[in-house]
Motif scaffolding. Structure first.
Motif, PDB file in Angstrom:
ATOM      1  N   PRO A  56       7.582   6.987   3.896  1.00  0.00           N
ATOM      2  CA  PRO A  56       6.162   7.019   3.554  1.00  0.00           C
ATOM      3  C   PRO A  56       5.415   5.701   3.739  1.00  0.00           C
ATOM      4  O   PRO A  56       4.334   5.678   4.335  1.00  0.00           O
ATOM      5  N   MET A  57       5.968   4.592   3.247  1.00  0.00           N
ATOM      6  CA  MET A  57       5.243   3.326   3.344  1.00  0.00           C
ATOM      7  C   MET A  57       5.041   2.913   4.806  1.00  0.00           C
ATOM      8  O   MET A  57       4.016   2.322   5.159  1.00  0.00           O
ATOM      9  N   GLU A  58       6.020   3.232   5.644  1.00  0.00           N
ATOM     10  CA  GLU A  58       5.886   2.936   7.072  1.00  0.00           C
ATOM     11  C   GLU A  58       4.832   3.842   7.698  1.00  0.00           C
ATOM     12  O   GLU A  58       4.066   3.419   8.578  1.00  0.00           O
ATOM     13  N   ALA A  59       4.796   5.099   7.251  1.00  0.00           N
ATOM     14  CA  ALA A  59       3.785   6.030   7.758  1.00  0.00           C
ATOM     15  C   ALA A  59       2.385   5.562   7.387  1.00  0.00           C
ATOM     16  O   ALA A  59       1.465   5.596   8.217  1.00  0.00           O
ATOM     17  N   PHE A  60       2.215   5.118   6.149  1.00  0.00           N
ATOM     18  CA  PHE A  60       0.898   4.644   5.720  1.00  0.00           C
ATOM     19  C   PHE A  60       0.437   3.466   6.578  1.00  0.00           C
ATOM     20  O   PHE A  60      -0.739   3.361   6.929  1.00  0.00           O
ATOM     21  N   ALA A  61       1.353   2.577   6.894  1.00  0.00           N
ATOM     22  CA  ALA A  61       1.018   1.403   7.699  1.00  0.00           C
ATOM     23  C   ALA A  61       0.518   1.801   9.077  1.00  0.00           C
ATOM     24  O   ALA A  61      -0.322   1.111   9.667  1.00  0.00           O
ATOM     25  N   GLN A  62       1.019   2.922   9.580  1.00  0.00           N
ATOM     26  CA  GLN A  62       0.631   3.366  10.922  1.00  0.00           C
ATOM     27  C   GLN A  62      -0.659   4.182  10.920  1.00  0.00           C
ATOM     28  O   GLN A  62      -1.486   4.028  11.817  1.00  0.00           O
ATOM     29  N   VAL A  63      -0.814   5.061   9.931  1.00  0.00           N
ATOM     30  CA  VAL A  63      -1.944   5.999   9.983  1.00  0.00           C
ATOM     31  C   VAL A  63      -3.076   5.652   9.025  1.00  0.00           C
ATOM     32  O   VAL A  63      -4.186   6.186   9.161  1.00  0.00           O
ATOM     33  N   ALA A  64      -2.822   4.775   8.047  1.00  0.00           N
ATOM     34  CA  ALA A  64      -3.859   4.444   7.061  1.00  0.00           C
ATOM     35  C   ALA A  64      -3.780   2.975   6.692  1.00  0.00           C
ATOM     36  O   ALA A  64      -3.760   2.606   5.506  1.00  0.00           O
ATOM     37  N   ALA A  65      -3.764   2.131   7.700  1.00  0.00           N
ATOM     38  CA  ALA A  65      -3.573   0.696   7.485  1.00  0.00           C
ATOM     39  C   ALA A  65      -4.687   0.064   6.663  1.00  0.00           C
ATOM     40  O   ALA A  65      -4.480  -0.987   6.041  1.00  0.00           O
ATOM     41  N   ASP A  66      -5.858   0.688   6.636  1.00  0.00           N
ATOM     42  CA  ASP A  66      -6.986   0.114   5.907  1.00  0.00           C
ATOM     43  C   ASP A  66      -7.041   0.567   4.444  1.00  0.00           C
ATOM     44  O   ASP A  66      -7.984   0.251   3.727  1.00  0.00           O
ATOM     45  N   HIS A  67      -6.016   1.321   4.016  1.00  0.00           N
ATOM     46  CA  HIS A  67      -5.961   1.781   2.624  1.00  0.00           C
ATOM     47  C   HIS A  67      -4.825   1.086   1.884  1.00  0.00           C
ATOM     48  O   HIS A  67      -3.840   0.650   2.486  1.00  0.00           O
ATOM     49  N   ASP A  68      -4.965   1.003   0.568  1.00  0.00           N
ATOM     50  CA  ASP A  68      -3.933   0.415  -0.277  1.00  0.00           C
ATOM     51  C   ASP A  68      -2.689   1.311  -0.222  1.00  0.00           C
ATOM     52  O   ASP A  68      -2.751   2.480  -0.630  1.00  0.00           O
ATOM     53  N   PRO A  69      -1.566   0.806   0.272  1.00  0.00           N
ATOM     54  CA  PRO A  69      -0.373   1.649   0.391  1.00  0.00           C
ATOM     55  C   PRO A  69       0.124   2.174  -0.949  1.00  0.00           C
ATOM     56  O   PRO A  69       0.692   3.261  -1.019  1.00  0.00           O
ATOM     57  N   ARG A  70      -0.107   1.426  -2.020  1.00  0.00           N
ATOM     58  CA  ARG A  70       0.322   1.900  -3.336  1.00  0.00           C
ATOM     59  C   ARG A  70      -0.501   3.111  -3.763  1.00  0.00           C
ATOM     60  O   ARG A  70       0.025   4.053  -4.362  1.00  0.00           O
ATOM     61  N   GLU A  71      -1.782   3.077  -3.442  1.00  0.00           N
ATOM     62  CA  GLU A  71      -2.640   4.226  -3.738  1.00  0.00           C
ATOM     63  C   GLU A  71      -2.228   5.427  -2.883  1.00  0.00           C
ATOM     64  O   GLU A  71      -2.187   6.562  -3.363  1.00  0.00           O
ATOM     65  N   CYS A  72      -1.915   5.162  -1.617  1.00  0.00           N
ATOM     66  CA  CYS A  72      -1.474   6.230  -0.719  1.00  0.00           C
ATOM     67  C   CYS A  72      -0.201   6.886  -1.248  1.00  0.00           C
ATOM     68  O   CYS A  72      -0.063   8.118  -1.228  1.00  0.00           O
ATOM     69  N   LEU A  73       0.721   6.057  -1.724  1.00  0.00           N
ATOM     70  CA  LEU A  73       1.987   6.576  -2.229  1.00  0.00           C
ATOM     71  C   LEU A  73       1.780   7.363  -3.512  1.00  0.00           C
ATOM     72  O   LEU A  73       2.405   8.414  -3.709  1.00  0.00           O
ATOM     73  N   ALA A  74       0.912   6.879  -4.375  1.00  0.00           N
ATOM     74  CA  ALA A  74       0.642   7.589  -5.624  1.00  0.00           C
ATOM     75  C   ALA A  74       0.056   8.969  -5.346  1.00  0.00           C
ATOM     76  O   ALA A  74       0.412   9.959  -6.003  1.00  0.00           O
ATOM     77  N   THR A  75      -0.836   9.047  -4.368  1.00  0.00           N
ATOM     78  CA  THR A  75      -1.422  10.335  -3.992  1.00  0.00           C
ATOM     79  C   THR A  75      -0.360  11.272  -3.445  1.00  0.00           C
ATOM     80  O   THR A  75      -0.314  12.459  -3.788  1.00  0.00           O
TER      81      THR A  75
END
Length: 222
Positions: A56-75
């Motif tokens: 997940p954290m690697e996915a966030f870096a690729q598709v949602a780099a402008d968002h807080d990864p911790r927030e992305c993971l919590a969602t």
């Protein structure tokens, strides 16, 4: 030093991946990631393809780099927990028979998911839960690192060469091979590179897995 007869009499162990191997969760994963993508106004298909290949954290870096990864993971965690409660799950054919037939203490689950979700899915599908579950929170390095499978073997008191890994995905297969274990692939029409044996469906592998678990040491790749 252990004598040769003692070695031959040692227990055999089976280490299972969960999603895609024992539990059919593909549609659930696609739905969860689709909903997550909608929350961030991203293309669901593109996000899912990235999520299939990465943590997940690697996915966030690729598709949602402008968002807080911790927030992305919590969602993502929120959506996955809700899916465990309300989603429709099914165990693959043969999974219940297989797990109920294995000796206690001879098998474990090694998953990139979290233990509470695994327990929730197993409860809903009637699968037994083993004493050892190595989940995403138990290790700093996930698959394809060998660490998760080595950790499971350690907790079972097993040597890597005594372990059979059952996997459906390339990253899990690589993890098992790097751990020095025998690896069989299931639930895929094409064999993942490196597996010692391949079965299109878990059901086809059941008698062979049970034979491994009860057979003499050294017949792992037969």
């Amino acid at each position: 030093m252990i004598s040769e007869p003692a070695r031959q009499g040692r227990m055999k162990y089976v280490l299972f991946d969960v999603d895609g191997t024992l539990i059919d969760a593909v549609s659930n994963q696609r739905r969860v990631w689709g909903t997550w993508a909608e929350r961030y106004k991203l293309d669901a298909d593109e996000v899912y393809q990235v999520a299939l290949r990465t943590r997940p954290m690697e996915a966030f870096a690729q598709v949602a780099a402008d968002h807080d990864p911790r927030e992305c993971l919590a969602t993502l965690h929120e959506l996955e927990d809700e899916d465990v409660r309300s989603g429709i799950y099914a165990a693959f054919d043969g999974a219940s028979e297989l797990l109920h037939s294995l000796p206690l203490g001879s098998w474990a689950l090694v998953t990139s998911n979290y233990e509470h979700r695994v327990r929730g899915r197993f409860l809903r599908t009637g699968l037994p839960v083993p004493g050892v579950i190595v989940d995403a929170a138990a290790v700093e390095e996930g698959k394809p690192s060998p660490v998760p499978y080595l950790r499971a073997a350690q907790q079972l008191g097993a040597r890597p060469e005594e372990c059979l890994v059952i996997e459906d995905a390339p990253s899990g297969v690589r993890a098992g091979l790097r751990a020095g274990m025998t690896v069989w692939g299931v639930n895929a029409t094409v064999a993942v590179e490196g597996v010692h044996r391949h079965f299109d469906r878990l059901r086809e592998a059941v008698p062979h897995i049970l034979a491994f678990a009860s057979g003499p040491h050294g017949n792992a790749a037969v």
